[in-house]
Write an enzyme that holds these catalytic residues in place. Sequence first.
Site, short mmCIF file in Angstrom:
data_model
loop_
_atom_site.label_atom_id
_atom_site.label_comp_id
_atom_site.label_asym_id
_atom_site.label_seq_id
_atom_site.Cartn_x
_atom_site.Cartn_y
_atom_site.Cartn_z
N SER A 106 0.78 -1.17 0.09
CA SER A 106 0.14 0.09 -0.05
C SER A 106 0.87 0.93 -0.04
O SER A 106 0.35 2.43 -0.26
CB SER A 106 -0.99 0.09 1.12
OG SER A 106 -1.96 -0.95 1.36
N GLU A 324 -9.98 6.71 2.70
CA GLU A 324 -9.74 5.18 2.65
C GLU A 324 -10.70 4.40 3.52
O GLU A 324 -10.85 4.71 4.75
CB GLU A 324 -8.25 5.02 3.11
CG GLU A 324 -7.73 3.67 2.86
CD GLU A 324 -6.85 3.14 3.77
OE1 GLU A 324 -6.06 1.99 3.35
OE2 GLU A 324 -6.34 3.68 4.82
N ASP A 329 -8.88 -4.39 3.30
CA ASP A 329 -7.58 -5.10 3.39
C ASP A 329 -7.18 -6.06 4.64
O ASP A 329 -6.73 -7.10 4.30
CB ASP A 329 -6.60 -4.03 3.24
CG ASP A 329 -4.93 -4.61 3.14
OD1 ASP A 329 -4.72 -5.25 2.22
OD2 ASP A 329 -4.28 -4.57 4.33
N ASP A 370 -6.00 0.31 -4.06
CA ASP A 370 -4.50 0.30 -4.00
C ASP A 370 -3.85 -0.88 -4.61
O ASP A 370 -2.88 -0.79 -5.26
CB ASP A 370 -3.84 0.82 -2.67
CG ASP A 370 -4.51 -0.02 -1.43
OD1 ASP A 370 -5.44 -0.98 -1.83
OD2 ASP A 370 -3.92 0.07 -0.45
N HIS A 371 -4.65 -2.15 -4.33
CA HIS A 371 -4.20 -3.16 -4.95
C HIS A 371 -5.41 -4.27 -4.72
O HIS A 371 -6.48 -4.04 -4.14
CB HIS A 371 -2.94 -3.73 -4.11
CG HIS A 371 -3.08 -3.91 -2.59
ND1 HIS A 371 -3.85 -4.62 -1.74
CD2 HIS A 371 -2.66 -2.92 -1.69
CE1 HIS A 371 -3.82 -4.39 -0.76
NE2 HIS A 371 -3.12 -3.24 -0.40
#
Length: 490
Positions: A106, A324, A329, A370-371
């Site tokens: 991240s 965010e 995550d 972000d991923h």
Amino acid sequence: MISCSLATVAANASVLPSSQTDSQWYKDSAQLVSDKINQTTTKKAKNVILFVGDGMGVSTLTAARIFEGQQQADNQGGEENFLSFEQFPKTALVKTYNTNQQTPDSAGTMTAMATGVKSKAGVLSVSDTSLRANCLSSKGNELITLVDLANAKGLSTGVVSTARITHATPAATYARSPERNWEADSNLPEEAVTNECKDIAYQLVMRDEADALTVALGGGRRNFIPNDVTDGEGKSGRRADGVDLTQAWTENHSNAAYVWDKAGFDAIDVDATDHLLGLFNSSHMEYEADRLDDTAGEPSLTEMTAKSIELLNKNEQGYLLIVESGRIDHAHHAGNAYRAMMDTVELSNAVRTAVENTNPEETLIMVTADHSHVFTIAGYPKRGNPILGLVHGIDGNVSIAKDGKPYTTVGYTNGPGAVVGVRDDLSSVDTQDKEFKQQALIPTSSETHAGEDITLHATGPGSDLVQGVIEQNVIYHVINQAQALGGTKY
């Protein structure tokens, strides 16, 4: 006050360092946006809101939209549902790799979005010529962020997260550090202290008045208070320097307020507050599923988003807000799909609230990740099958694997729920319970990120630039161009 090197960086935000503009990542992505501008006519955005679902890959979006749909009374199975932002008019795919990792972290991914430059894993808004966890190597390699540019233009800025506000994703927007884990001064090694690197919490608070954030909301209270002080929940701080940064926030910034629970958050007088710091947990904030079941006294992501917009709207010149959903995550890392789904749906709720409380003609809203994660949707479940349940075929019967046992629709390639030896029989297990850890293939203590592309959804002025398959650092240039922040000369 902030350290001299960082103060210089912030003061000269409109003049980017050569380590940033000479980067081929910066040049290529700036040229891409420039080429697209020549093909479209775009109105400038007064305001920009960037939502980041940490770990919110395509499979997470698919599962979450079905999960949300199946909670609704009129659902036809869930598959036909849309998360709020999935109906935005513009969409792109985003490549997420770091300069040194095929599957990213991240820190590097948010650095790309915040600065227009791809960098390595573990570093925050410094170029990849810096050595990770080496303070001296980062000197002169600091990058200017979108927050710096917006502040220099006179816009208001805000950062919101359900993770610690000093955690990698939010931190990359306002701090520069060769190590994402330097959240409090007690985390700094001797080399960093000697070479005058500052911890992330310090960098958030000790910004000059002109560069101060208008809003900073999230978790991570322990990184802001001394280690000999306990917070409102009886938990000790982690600062070794004796500085209470929550007090420094109210002393250093005009009309500033600090709150640590929902009661204080709800009581904020927006008209009388120009700078708001909210730290609602010693570490990360609660998962949405637990916040709803708990008396933790934390505001939701939707509530934090709405309050931030209300505060930022006081600036007639406009604002930049970065939000965010950090715990999607963390739930995936724990192999816990239920909590990941709940937090994704809450992000969708927050986006909907942002749309409802902004002018679409002057506000660019973007939603991305972000991923991704190694989270999969598999088997051949019938339409309407509970997304967290056992697979039932179109004949209604439970599908059986070759080991003679049923299996779930969603699972993980690796993680703490990995099957070692004989697989558990899930016939009598409530796989839809929020505590259930989905089965995985490879045993790891924590499930890992994945390397595939993620999505970017956009609406409002500047959204025409969101198209195709792009590098992650292009997101910076889209915002910079849409809001005319001055970070790129065309």
